[in-house]
Design a protein around this motif. Sequence first.
Motif, PDB file in Angstrom:
ATOM      1  N   LYS A 158       0.818  -1.216   0.000  1.00 46.06           N
ATOM      2  CA  LYS A 158       0.000   0.000   0.000  1.00 46.06           C
ATOM      3  C   LYS A 158       0.849   1.262   0.000  1.00 46.06           C
ATOM      4  CE  LYS A 158      -3.865  -2.056   2.413  1.00 46.06           C
ATOM      5  NZ  LYS A 158      -4.181  -2.455   3.765  1.00 46.06           N
ATOM      6  N   GLN A 159       1.982   1.188   0.746  1.00 51.98           N
ATOM      7  CA  GLN A 159       2.757   2.424   0.878  1.00 51.98           C
ATOM      8  C   GLN A 159       3.658   2.677  -0.333  1.00 51.98           C
ATOM      9  OE1 GLN A 159       5.207   2.007   4.336  1.00 51.98           O
ATOM     10  NE2 GLN A 159       5.958   0.009   3.776  1.00 51.98           N
ATOM     11  N   GLY A 160       3.612   1.778  -1.335  1.00 51.11           N
ATOM     12  CA  GLY A 160       4.355   2.042  -2.556  1.00 51.11           C
ATOM     13  C   GLY A 160       5.788   1.550  -2.560  1.00 51.11           C
ATOM     14  N   HIS A 161       6.276   1.136  -1.417  1.00 49.31           N
ATOM     15  CA  HIS A 161       7.617   0.542  -1.363  1.00 49.31           C
ATOM     16  C   HIS A 161       7.680  -0.367  -0.146  1.00 49.31           C
ATOM     17  CE1 HIS A 161       9.008   2.788   2.157  1.00 49.31           C
ATOM     18  NE2 HIS A 161       8.207   3.735   1.718  1.00 49.31           N
ATOM     19  N   LEU A 162       8.580  -1.311  -0.205  1.00 43.17           N
ATOM     20  CA  LEU A 162       8.765  -2.188   0.953  1.00 43.17           C
ATOM     21  C   LEU A 162       9.883  -1.646   1.821  1.00 43.17           C
ATOM     22  CD1 LEU A 162       8.673  -5.829  -0.468  1.00 43.17           C
ATOM     23  CD2 LEU A 162       6.873  -4.607   0.733  1.00 43.17           C
ATOM     24  N   THR A 201       9.927  -4.171  -6.093  1.00 34.19           N
ATOM     25  CA  THR A 201       9.134  -3.866  -4.897  1.00 34.19           C
ATOM     26  C   THR A 201       9.567  -2.569  -4.238  1.00 34.19           C
ATOM     27  OG1 THR A 201      10.658  -5.126  -3.528  1.00 34.19           O
ATOM     28  CG2 THR A 201       8.741  -6.308  -4.374  1.00 34.19           C
ATOM     29  N   GLN A 202      10.534  -1.882  -4.861  1.00 32.80           N
ATOM     30  CA  GLN A 202      11.022  -0.614  -4.296  1.00 32.80           C
ATOM     31  C   GLN A 202      11.484  -0.807  -2.855  1.00 32.80           C
ATOM     32  OE1 GLN A 202      10.183   2.709  -6.120  1.00 32.80           O
ATOM     33  NE2 GLN A 202      10.267   1.181  -7.704  1.00 32.80           N
ATOM     34  N   ALA A 203      12.135  -1.941  -2.608  1.00 31.98           N
ATOM     35  CA  ALA A 203      12.512  -2.243  -1.223  1.00 31.98           C
ATOM     36  C   ALA A 203      13.694  -1.370  -0.801  1.00 31.98           C
ATOM     37  CB  ALA A 203      12.871  -3.713  -1.086  1.00 31.98           C
ATOM     38  N   LYS A 204      13.627  -0.892   0.439  1.00 35.30           N
ATOM     39  CA  LYS A 204      14.720  -0.072   0.958  1.00 35.30           C
ATOM     40  C   LYS A 204      15.948  -0.921   1.258  1.00 35.30           C
ATOM     41  CE  LYS A 204      12.045   3.564   3.176  1.00 35.30           C
ATOM     42  NZ  LYS A 204      11.487   3.870   4.506  1.00 35.30           N
ATOM     43  N   GLN A 205      15.708  -2.139   1.716  1.00 36.10           N
ATOM     44  CA  GLN A 205      16.839  -3.024   1.967  1.00 36.10           C
ATOM     45  C   GLN A 205      16.429  -4.452   1.663  1.00 36.10           C
ATOM     46  OE1 GLN A 205      17.926  -3.348   6.070  1.00 36.10           O
ATOM     47  NE2 GLN A 205      15.842  -3.655   6.779  1.00 36.10           N
ATOM     48  N   VAL A 206      17.428  -5.238   1.287  1.00 34.85           N
ATOM     49  CA  VAL A 206      17.207  -6.658   1.037  1.00 34.85           C
ATOM     50  C   VAL A 206      18.056  -7.426   2.028  1.00 34.85           C
ATOM     51  CG1 VAL A 206      17.332  -8.518  -0.645  1.00 34.85           C
ATOM     52  CG2 VAL A 206      16.835  -6.190  -1.404  1.00 34.85           C
ATOM     53  N   LEU A 207      17.417  -8.301   2.805  1.00 30.04           N
ATOM     54  CA  LEU A 207      18.163  -9.110   3.763  1.00 30.04           C
ATOM     55  C   LEU A 207      18.066 -10.564   3.327  1.00 30.04           C
ATOM     56  CD1 LEU A 207      16.968  -7.509   7.125  1.00 30.04           C
ATOM     57  CD2 LEU A 207      18.992  -6.960   5.763  1.00 30.04           C
ATOM     58  N   ILE A 208      19.218 -11.161   3.061  1.00 27.10           N
ATOM     59  CA  ILE A 208      19.225 -12.576   2.693  1.00 27.10           C
ATOM     60  C   ILE A 208      19.602 -13.355   3.945  1.00 27.10           C
ATOM     61  CG2 ILE A 208      20.201 -14.315   1.169  1.00 27.10           C
ATOM     62  CD1 ILE A 208      20.633 -12.187  -0.905  1.00 27.10           C
ATOM     63  N   GLY A 262      -3.434 -14.580   7.839  1.00 24.47           N
ATOM     64  CA  GLY A 262      -4.498 -13.934   7.085  1.00 24.47           C
ATOM     65  C   GLY A 262      -4.181 -12.503   6.674  1.00 24.47           C
ATOM     66  N   LYS A 263      -3.048 -11.979   7.137  1.00 24.21           N
ATOM     67  CA  LYS A 263      -2.651 -10.629   6.715  1.00 24.21           C
ATOM     68  C   LYS A 263      -1.579 -10.757   5.641  1.00 24.21           C
ATOM     69  CE  LYS A 263      -4.649  -7.888   9.978  1.00 24.21           C
ATOM     70  NZ  LYS A 263      -4.062  -7.794  11.304  1.00 24.21           N
ATOM     71  N   ARG A 264      -1.512  -9.758   4.795  1.00 23.93           N
ATOM     72  CA  ARG A 264      -0.429  -9.758   3.816  1.00 23.93           C
ATOM     73  C   ARG A 264       0.813  -9.180   4.470  1.00 23.93           C
ATOM     74  NH1 ARG A 264      -3.162  -9.049  -1.499  1.00 23.93           N
ATOM     75  NH2 ARG A 264      -5.321  -8.882  -0.919  1.00 23.93           N
ATOM     76  N   SER A 265       1.954  -9.789   4.151  1.00 23.78           N
ATOM     77  CA  SER A 265       3.164  -9.266   4.777  1.00 23.78           C
ATOM     78  C   SER A 265       3.486  -7.883   4.219  1.00 23.78           C
ATOM     79  CB  SER A 265       4.326 -10.227   4.600  1.00 23.78           C
ATOM     80  OG  SER A 265       4.522 -10.507   3.254  1.00 23.78           O
ATOM     81  N   THR A 266       3.005  -7.592   2.990  1.00 24.46           N
ATOM     82  CA  THR A 266       3.300  -6.261   2.449  1.00 24.46           C
ATOM     83  C   THR A 266       2.618  -5.169   3.280  1.00 24.46           C
ATOM     84  OG1 THR A 266       1.470  -6.567   0.913  1.00 24.46           O
ATOM     85  CG2 THR A 266       3.663  -6.957   0.058  1.00 24.46           C
ATOM     86  N   ASP A 267       1.526  -5.514   3.960  1.00 21.39           N
ATOM     87  CA  ASP A 267       0.887  -4.525   4.837  1.00 21.39           C
ATOM     88  C   ASP A 267       1.826  -4.103   5.957  1.00 21.39           C
ATOM     89  OD1 ASP A 267      -1.264  -4.811   3.253  1.00 21.39           O
ATOM     90  OD2 ASP A 267      -2.470  -5.976   4.670  1.00 21.39           O
ATOM     91  N   TYR A 268       2.774  -4.970   6.262  1.00 24.59           N
ATOM     92  CA  TYR A 268       3.756  -4.636   7.295  1.00 24.59           C
ATOM     93  C   TYR A 268       5.044  -4.076   6.671  1.00 24.59           C
ATOM     94  CZ  TYR A 268       0.824  -7.645  10.215  1.00 24.59           C
ATOM     95  OH  TYR A 268      -0.223  -8.225  10.884  1.00 24.59           O
ATOM     96  N   GLY A 269       5.035  -3.926   5.329  1.00 28.06           N
ATOM     97  CA  GLY A 269       6.229  -3.406   4.652  1.00 28.06           C
ATOM     98  C   GLY A 269       7.312  -4.435   4.427  1.00 28.06           C
ATOM     99  N   VAL A 270       6.966  -5.729   4.519  1.00 28.58           N
ATOM    100  CA  VAL A 270       7.971  -6.759   4.246  1.00 28.58           C
ATOM    101  C   VAL A 270       7.400  -7.773   3.264  1.00 28.58           C
ATOM    102  CG1 VAL A 270       9.232  -6.629   6.427  1.00 28.58           C
ATOM    103  CG2 VAL A 270       7.220  -8.079   6.252  1.00 28.58           C
ATOM    104  N   GLN A 271       8.306  -8.485   2.623  1.00 26.12           N
ATOM    105  CA  GLN A 271       7.896  -9.579   1.751  1.00 26.12           C
ATOM    106  C   GLN A 271       9.038 -10.584   1.753  1.00 26.12           C
ATOM    107  OE1 GLN A 271       5.759 -11.581   0.735  1.00 26.12           O
ATOM    108  NE2 GLN A 271       4.607 -10.231  -0.617  1.00 26.12           N
ATOM    109  N   CYS A 272       8.709 -11.828   1.490  1.00 22.14           N
ATOM    110  CA  CYS A 272       9.728 -12.864   1.605  1.00 22.14           C
ATOM    111  C   CYS A 272       9.712 -13.777   0.388  1.00 22.14           C
ATOM    112  CB  CYS A 272       9.464 -13.667   2.884  1.00 22.14           C
ATOM    113  SG  CYS A 272      10.659 -14.968   3.187  1.00 22.14           S
ATOM    114  N   PHE A 273      10.879 -13.993  -0.203  1.00 23.07           N
ATOM    115  CA  PHE A 273      11.030 -14.948  -1.299  1.00 23.07           C
ATOM    116  C   PHE A 273      12.138 -15.930  -0.950  1.00 23.07           C
ATOM    117  CE2 PHE A 273       9.208 -11.243  -3.307  1.00 23.07           C
ATOM    118  CZ  PHE A 273       8.290 -11.764  -4.206  1.00 23.07           C
TER     119      PHE A 273
END
Lengths: 517, 184, 335
Positions: A158-162, A201-208, A262-273
């Motif tokens: 929603k906020q346009g970036h992760l 995803t316009q992510a500010k940081q990527v953590l592997i 039941g929540k999307r992780s993007t709502d919290y500003g994170v995503q996981c692959f």
Amino acid sequence: MSRRLFNFNGGVKPPYNKEASLGEAIADFFAVAPMPAEFVIPLHQSVGGPPHPLVKAGETVKKGQLIGGPDGNVSSAVHASTSGRVKAVEMRLMPHTSGLSALCVVIEPDGKDEWIDHAPVPWRSMSPGEVRDALRDAGVVGLGGAVFPSHLKVNPGKQGHLDTLVINGAECEPFITCDDMQMRQRPDGIIKGAAILRDLTQAKQVLIGIEDNKPEAVAIMRAAVDRLQAERIEIVAVPTRYPAGGAKQLIRVLTGIEVAHGKRSTDYGVQCFNTGTAHAIHDALELGRPMISRILTVAGNVDRPRNFEVRFGTPMNDVVALCGARPDSDRYIMGGPMMGYRMPAETVPVVKATNCILVGSKAMFPPPPPEMPCIRCGECAKACPSDLAPFELFWFSRAKIFGKAQEYHLFDCIECGCCAYVCPANIPLVDYYRFAKSEIWARENEKSAADTARERYEFRLAREERDKAEKATRLAAKAAETKAKLAEQQAGSDAKKDLIAAAAARVADAENKTNAS
Amino acid sequence: MISALLVMALGAVILGAALGYAAVRFRVEGDPLVEKIDGILPQTQCGQCGFPGCRPYAEAIARGEADINQCPPGGEEGIKKLADLLGREAKPLSGEHGIEKAKSVAVIVENLCIGCTLCIQACPVDAIVGAAKQMHTVIATQCTGCELCLEPCPVDCIVMEPIAESVESWKWQYPVFEIARRSA
Amino acid sequence: MQANSPFFRRNVSIQGVMLKVLAALLPAIAVYVWFFGTAILIQIALTSIAALAGEALILSLRDKPVAIFLSDGSALVTAWLIALTFPPIAPWWLTVTATLIAIIVVKHLYGGLGQNPFNPAMVAFCLMIVAYPQMMSQWPAVGFTDFAAQVAAIFGERHIDALVMATPLDALRTGLHTPEAHATVAGIFGAGASFGNIGGKGWEWIAGGYLLGGLWLMQQRVISWRQPVAFLGTLMLIAGIASLAAPDRFAGPLFHALTGGAMLGAFFITTDPITGATTPRGKLIFAAGVAALVWIIRTFGAYPDGIAFATLLMNICVPLIDMATQPPVFGHKED
């Protein structure tokens, strides 16, 4: 330098048994094995709607050709694993515990292994929607085992970036080493894939995140980040504790955020692959190659456990044959020993979810001792990474009190198996949860079907009512009309009579005249 | 002795009055029982219970005019739920109303269909589409399996097909590792 | 039906847990024998045999696999707790009946292992102290370890007036509850209560034995730290406040912690997983509740020790406590 890590409650430390399959480099199955007689490619290999077949028996296909079209947006395409002739599109046994069949495209390979024309996807110049469509049509799904269509996750939220994009290289399941080996041997593809995901995803940081029992992978990945000069990508070693590789657990460890069920992780500003998924996204976009193979581990009761890159549709026993299953082997497990699924036969095909073929035997995985009553010792609650009260869920599931089970957050259970692993009463806890969940789903489906039926029936009744009412008014109107007409006719007939009378009078007149003359 | 009796009697009168007042004051309007019963019934609208649809049957049960074991599509489980709701003993399905069958859907054999629209008129949930002298077809996802379309079809071109279990609809079994019996 | 995942399990069993509990009772039993003679061993043997026999009988009546359940050790734990809470010179039929009631009525009529809402040993104790108050308060004098006389007391004619002595809790109650005696706590125990005689001679050494075993169970992760800490903490806190306020009327915290069944309760009874609360906060509340009730019953009640009654009262509250203290689930912590 060292990043602050968070903790998740629970978890267990099972024997990892990973070393055995780390000895050899990933082998391309095609290079080391005879060509399988046929590829059985299930159309439904991901979460979401089953793709519809696009080929018919007798057609020839090329490697990478689309054979299963995605059914709507929550679905993912399926492609031919090699070139050849479509032998049949029919029901075949699925790599699923149920032992049921589903629609598969059976390809007889021609041995040429010819690619269909393909070209890199100019994703940088495409709109986000177009990129998602490209990923969907390339059949990219999560390779960690959950096979969720990746295009649905490539979303800045929603906020346009992760804030944080998490790439999951934790690989916490015992025996499995496919991600570890891929990180060691093909780090560049993973890092490049992560960079693509970062930009999408316009992510500010990527953590592997990589469990710290894989120091080689951590070192190689760090070196690759430096070599590729990848920006805002960091390799983080996380403490080894099952299930640190669960998406929710890893997100928690790396960011401290708990993504509720039941929540999307993007709502919290994170995503996981998963790392493998990142690599596949790189292949799909930069090379234009759809997903037709994956790296998987063959381990367990085999003489030569190792990793292979295997095309989807390859029979599992063809792959295991290269590793020498020991004679007392009695089952194949897809996945690891904690969460894997028992296969109904050894001939079922490798699919996108097959991260490991674990060959089991009675000696290696003895049948569980007799189930004892629960003594509420609470070991399961201590081990549960979702902070549930597993023994309460067990009571409710066993007694089929499903409403209560849901109240105690049954659906937050990730079926990691920690509770059953530690249970001193040897209760197959996860089996009870699986049972309860599928019962609840079935009931909800039944309920909504009944609701639809009721609605449609009531609508039909209302419509019949309305039709009747309309008919009644129509009839009334018609009756009135007829009456009016009759009245008119009455009036009309009077006029006629007059006319007739007049005519008769005229005739009589004339007659009179004639007679008179 | 007398005073104890009086106290008890007084208590009874007061409590009785309170209950009587509550029954009037907090009277539940409408008949939620019918809704609840209707919610348990499978909504096949098949009429096997002897009533024209699920809701009339629910109303009859609520009035005490019909028994709870007259719904074959609801089966044993439906009877059990009704028994739980109404605080009665569950009983086996009444044979005269039919037997519990596997869930099925109606399928029209297309090359036999003459397009008479009789089945369309019979379907309680409008799950059959078609027009006069055009082939008809059943929308499988909306078919409740009530079998009401079978009888009117003049050419017997409708068959009931059990819904096959698929990988998606497959259910995990109740774990049976129970050590229940010594002999086991 | 074939097994599903997880395909391997940690090597733990109910039997292992129960055996550890039994092992943890051994130090206290050794001290017990030292101070009160070998009668306790006879009682342990009696209750063990009765428990196993009762369990076997009911299991076969219920058509359950006897061998598996008999070897799980849970009946033995109940038996040993009964033996350790009853007076060691209680007549044999008393302990045997108590054990049979505990196993058959309290455990199996409620559904057997894991299903009983009440702690079987504690129900047995309450029942017997209500039914046979006199025999349940005849404790041998410390240092009286004559084996033959004890055997005679258990199995034969009971001429035991010479053997028995009031327990410290009894002495305290009788002293304080007799208005004309004008007794004070210090007066009853003598001003110079020193270690070795805080909870009554011998008693705190037994308590020490329970403490040792309990700490080992904690180290083995069989029991949680929560119940013992909450129990002892609450008991000593209340006793401490009371004895500060009125030192003549209320015994001190150390006395309460080291006498009677306090240590046994702290480590072996409030920690019973089946009848106790299961949530982390619930465990604290449960044990604290037991402790508060113990102090109240000891101080104001008609019975010498309150562990059994207090435990049963809190057992009733367990479903409520568990329901009210469910910890937040992963991801639901804010709401």
